[in-house]
Scaffold this motif. Structure first.
Motif, short mmCIF file in Angstrom:
data_model
loop_
_atom_site.label_atom_id
_atom_site.label_comp_id
_atom_site.label_asym_id
_atom_site.label_seq_id
_atom_site.Cartn_x
_atom_site.Cartn_y
_atom_site.Cartn_z
N SER A 110 8.56 7.27 -9.77
CA SER A 110 7.53 6.78 -8.85
C SER A 110 7.05 5.40 -9.28
O SER A 110 7.27 4.97 -10.43
N TYR A 111 6.41 4.72 -8.36
CA TYR A 111 5.89 3.38 -8.63
C TYR A 111 4.61 3.16 -7.84
O TYR A 111 4.31 3.86 -6.86
N TYR A 112 3.84 2.18 -8.25
CA TYR A 112 2.61 1.75 -7.57
C TYR A 112 2.58 0.22 -7.59
O TYR A 112 2.97 -0.38 -8.58
N PRO A 113 2.12 -0.43 -6.51
CA PRO A 113 1.64 0.10 -5.24
C PRO A 113 2.78 0.35 -4.26
O PRO A 113 3.84 -0.29 -4.34
N TYR A 114 2.56 1.27 -3.35
CA TYR A 114 3.61 1.66 -2.40
C TYR A 114 3.99 0.49 -1.49
O TYR A 114 3.15 -0.28 -1.04
N ARG A 115 5.29 0.38 -1.24
CA ARG A 115 5.80 -0.58 -0.27
C ARG A 115 6.88 0.11 0.56
O ARG A 115 7.72 0.84 0.05
N ASP A 151 -0.25 -14.92 -4.72
CA ASP A 151 -1.55 -14.58 -4.13
C ASP A 151 -2.23 -13.57 -5.03
O ASP A 151 -1.82 -12.41 -5.13
N GLN A 152 -3.29 -14.00 -5.72
CA GLN A 152 -4.01 -13.16 -6.68
C GLN A 152 -5.31 -12.61 -6.12
O GLN A 152 -6.12 -12.05 -6.86
N SER A 153 -5.52 -12.75 -4.81
CA SER A 153 -6.81 -12.39 -4.23
C SER A 153 -7.10 -10.90 -4.31
O SER A 153 -8.26 -10.49 -4.41
N VAL A 154 -6.08 -10.05 -4.25
CA VAL A 154 -6.26 -8.60 -4.38
C VAL A 154 -5.45 -8.14 -5.59
O VAL A 154 -4.25 -7.90 -5.50
N GLN A 155 -6.11 -8.01 -6.72
CA GLN A 155 -5.43 -7.70 -7.96
C GLN A 155 -4.70 -6.35 -7.92
O GLN A 155 -3.58 -6.22 -8.41
N ALA A 156 -5.33 -5.35 -7.33
CA ALA A 156 -4.70 -4.04 -7.29
C ALA A 156 -3.39 -4.07 -6.53
O ALA A 156 -2.49 -3.28 -6.80
N ILE A 179 -1.03 -6.17 -6.66
CA ILE A 179 0.09 -6.72 -7.42
C ILE A 179 0.21 -6.11 -8.82
O ILE A 179 1.04 -6.53 -9.61
N ASP A 180 -0.61 -5.10 -9.09
CA ASP A 180 -0.60 -4.45 -10.41
C ASP A 180 0.50 -3.40 -10.46
O ASP A 180 0.26 -2.20 -10.32
N LEU A 181 1.74 -3.83 -10.66
CA LEU A 181 2.90 -2.94 -10.64
C LEU A 181 2.85 -1.93 -11.78
O LEU A 181 2.69 -2.30 -12.94
N HIS A 220 1.78 0.19 -16.92
CA HIS A 220 1.72 -1.15 -16.34
C HIS A 220 2.98 -1.91 -16.74
O HIS A 220 3.39 -1.88 -17.90
N GLN A 221 3.56 -2.60 -15.81
CA GLN A 221 4.78 -3.36 -16.09
C GLN A 221 4.52 -4.86 -16.24
O GLN A 221 5.38 -5.60 -16.70
N LEU A 222 3.33 -5.30 -15.87
CA LEU A 222 3.00 -6.72 -15.93
C LEU A 222 1.94 -6.97 -16.99
O LEU A 222 1.48 -6.05 -17.66
#
Length: 453
Positions: free
Chosen positions: A134-139, A153-158, A160-162, A184-186
């Motif tokens: 599994s992974y987050y966030p869903y795409r 684009d860093q405006s919504v941190q959650a 891009i928090d892979l 966390h991968q990043l």
């Protein structure tokens, strides 16, 4: 299913009657057996029974390794979504996976449920064991098991928090309670910023130059690719300018990466801080938060009074000073100094707090761009339409702008200000769908380009 039961009883009686003197099975009896088979394969309501549904539903719980919380916030939030794959135990993730990229959501706890009940993951009814990835966030746009990473684009941190989970292995229908542990991968940096004279930092912008901006993450192996692009990243800043944060790709070497502090859009005060100057922190590792406490001195010197690694790893601290620079800081596309064109705004939907520049070509009076009109006598006061060229008539080259209410609407709308037609303006807002086409909404600021009307 009582009808099924009664028919089986009738069959038992028939066997009792004829067991002493067996007779050849008549065609009518064959028809009865066929009818019984049909009844078994269909429910009482007439729906086909799916053998997979004989298994048990997946009971999914997700935790984050270490703090058991997401780095960007203190807990899972309502409607956070993960993508889930179910594969045969011991097999690699591939196109034969039993379930692929199924969206599961949470109401804010560690319990996740299917976003669509018709896609609920059912454990195999035959008792065979399975593993989960599994992974987050869903795409929804996952292709070839590759998660695309874009940190511009860093405006919504959650967003891009892979995070990634591959620990859930060896489950079956007798053991349906699956606990996934995400890592966390990043990397993440947090800047706590103060000015020695306590001046207002609300217009402060922070930029990281020469940072890795794009990469991919392989869901099969759990590995990040090398950087596909490098560039400048505008750091997410809290409203008062005292805290800034960014999620970044892991970096083995910080050489060439700089932090820029720009106090206002006129660039009256600019500070440059080379990240490699902190000897104790010479790389950014995955799953790690790096905190820098930054002081801007009256002498136009930046001092990083303390820097350490927190949350997952205890790290070092350092005191660093750097002088004010006369160099020109990087210019971020979509900033007030370098706004998006209308064409660029159409292809950068989803970005928030950005500037767009264009000519006011008219407005739309209906519920779609099909009702666009350049006629100010028919203008709406709730929106305007921007184009890259004055007197543009092709609606495919325009974006509608929602004016909302307040001073901006009063100053910009064409119904009350017909002389604004074909005037050039910069507008700051969020790029998102409006009137079913790429648009600009949640307007926060504007500025006329050239003479004010």
């Amino acid at each position: 299913m009582k009808r099924v039961s009664s028919l089986f009883t009738h069959r038992d009686i028939a066997i009792g009657k004829f067991h002493r003197k067996p007779k050849k099975i008549r065609p009518s009896f064959s028809l009865l057996l066929l009818s019984l088979l049909c009844i078994i394969l269909y429910s009482c309501e007439g729906e086909t029974i799916d053998p997979d549904k004989a298994g048990r539903s997946l009971q999914l719980h997700a935790e984050i390794e270490g703090l058991k919380t997401r780095a960007t916030h203190s807990s899972w939030e309502n409607e956070d979504a993960i993508g889930v794959y179910m594969i045969k135990a011991g097999q690699p993730l591939n196109s034969s996976a039993i379930s692929q990229n199924v969206k599961y959501v949470t109401a804010g706890s560690s319990t996740f449920k299917p976003a669509d009940e018709t896609e609920e993951i059912i454990l195999p009814f035959d008792g065979s064991t399975v593993d989960f990835i599994s992974y987050y966030p869903y795409r929804a746009d996952i292709n070839n098991f590759s998660f695309p990473i874009d940190l511009t684009d860093q405006s919504v941190q959650a967003g891009i928090d892979l995070m990634y989970s591959d620990n859930a292995k060896g489950f079956d229908s007798k053991n349906p309670n699956v606990r996934m542990q995400f890592t966390h991968q990043l990397s993440k940096i947090v800047l706590n910023i103060v000015h020695e004279q306590s001046i207002d930092l609300s217009e402060l912008s922070v930029i990281i130059s020469n940072a890795a901006t794009r990469a991919t993450f392989d869901l099969v192996s759990g590995n990040l690719s090398s950087a596909l692009e490098r560039g400048d990243i505008k750091v997410n800043i809290h409203s008062n300018g005292s805290v800034a944060e960014a999620i970044l790709l892991p970096e083995p070497d910080l050489s060439g990466m700089n932090l820029w502090f720009v106090l206002d859009e006129e660039e009256t005060e600019v500070y440059k801080f080379p990240l490699a100057d902190v000897f104790e922190i010479n790389a950014f590792e995955s799953s790690t938060i790096y905190t820098y406490n930054v002081t801007l001195f009256t002498e136009r010197i930046v001092a990083v009074t303390e820097s350490n690694i927190t949350a997952w790893i205890e790290g070092p601290s350092a005191n660093v000073r750097t002088e004010r620079t006369s160099e020109t800081p990087p210019i971020i596309k979509g900033s007030k100094k370098k706004p998006f064109t209308v064409a660029e705004a159409q292809t950068n939907q989803g970005k928030t707090g950005v500037w767009v520049e264009g000519f006011i070509a008219g407005s739309t009076s209906g519920n779609s761009m099909n009702h666009f009109t350049p006629d100010v006598s028919e203008a709406s006061n709730s929106n305007i339409v921007l184009a890259d060229a004055p007197d543009e008539t092709d609606t495919d080259k325009m974006i509608p702008v929602e004016l909302g209410s307040g001073n901006i609407r009063a100053a910009v709308n064409l119904r009350e200000n017909p002389d604004n037609l074909n005037k050039k303006v910069k507008i700051r807002g969020d790029l998102e769908t409006y009137y079913r086409v790429p648009g600009l909404r949640d307007i926060k600021d504007y500025q006329w380009v050239g003479p004010e009307p």
